[in-house]
Design a protein around this motif. Sequence first.
Motif: not given
Length: 185
Positions: A93-111
Amino acid sequence: MSSTSSSDQNLMISALGHDPLLLTNALCRACLESRCNIVSSRLTRHNDYCALILQVSGSWDALARLETNLPVLAKRENCQVQFSRTVNPELKQKALPYIIYVSAIYRADILPELCQFLIDHKVTLDTITYDSFLAPQTQTRMLNATLTITLPADMHISWLRDEFLDFADTLNLDAILEPWRPQLT
């Protein structure tokens, strides 16, 4: 080499090895010799390993020939190879491509938290690039992540962006959500 036709089937191949060039060459030659076409490929390096993903198309007998040759190739090249047949996706179906950029102090739970946010908001994940590193200035362990996503065409984008920014603030992430744009070279 045969051209891709609508009757072609697909095979996904993932391989782990130590030499990216030898691994890529061996798998590409195996595809060529089996009369299969490489539709897409991705190669990444991880310490002394490399990971290669190939999407291959061809007739059922060409793919069967390749499937038979892959275990022999894995043994000869001293690499690990897995493969699986795939079905052609139904029309999306029609959809919109988007992108997320993340920068942070490393933590195992972020992803995992990012993935849960996408699941909760019914957003499709297409690609992830995720790296951790020591910041040269402070020797603090950091992470950078880039996620390519697909939003349903009927989704209210400003609402999702507000939700995402609140989510990022809660986790103390420097993050943005913006439309995907082709890379111009």
